[in-house]
Design a protein around this motif. Structure first.
Motif, PDB file in Angstrom:
ATOM      1  N   ASP A   1      -6.131  -3.363 -28.427  1.00 52.45           N
ATOM      2  CA  ASP A   1      -6.724  -2.173 -27.830  1.00 52.45           C
ATOM      3  C   ASP A   1      -5.794  -1.692 -26.722  1.00 52.45           C
TER       4      ASP A   1
ATOM      5  N   THR B   1      -5.335   1.009 -23.540  1.00 53.05           N
ATOM      6  CA  THR B   1      -5.975   1.956 -22.644  1.00 53.05           C
ATOM      7  C   THR B   1      -4.910   2.544 -21.725  1.00 53.05           C
ATOM      8  N   THR B   2      -4.991   3.840 -21.493  1.00 56.06           N
ATOM      9  CA  THR B   2      -4.041   4.521 -20.629  1.00 56.06           C
ATOM     10  C   THR B   2      -4.359   4.179 -19.180  1.00 56.06           C
TER      11      THR B   2
ATOM     12  N   ARG C   1       0.584   2.138 -20.663  1.00 53.05           N
ATOM     13  CA  ARG C   1      -0.680   1.717 -21.262  1.00 53.05           C
ATOM     14  C   ARG C   1      -0.844   0.221 -21.051  1.00 53.05           C
TER      15      ARG C   1
END
Length: 58
Positions: free
Chosen positions: A18, A20-21, A36
């Motif tokens: 996964d 995420t920014t 990220r």
């Protein structure tokens, strides 16, 4: 995923990733990019391990 090595077939599972920014930007070779953060799920290890057909314990 089914793979084969030296005639022996085995099953491989790829871990889920996964991304995420983070909202941060960085520079690499003069070009900006967005950073990220990656979270990798833990894999399940097989109950018995084998090496060249011989089972062993961890």
């Amino acid at each position: 995923m089914q793979l084969t090595y030296r005639g022996q077939s085995y099953e491989v599972s790829t871990p889920a990733v996964d991304a995420t920014t983070t909202g941060e930007t960085a520079m690499f070779m003069g070009r900006p990019y967005v950073r990220r953060q990656f979270a990798v799920a833990l894999r399940q290890q097989p109950a018995t391990l084998t090496y060249r057909g011989v089972p062993y314990a961890r």
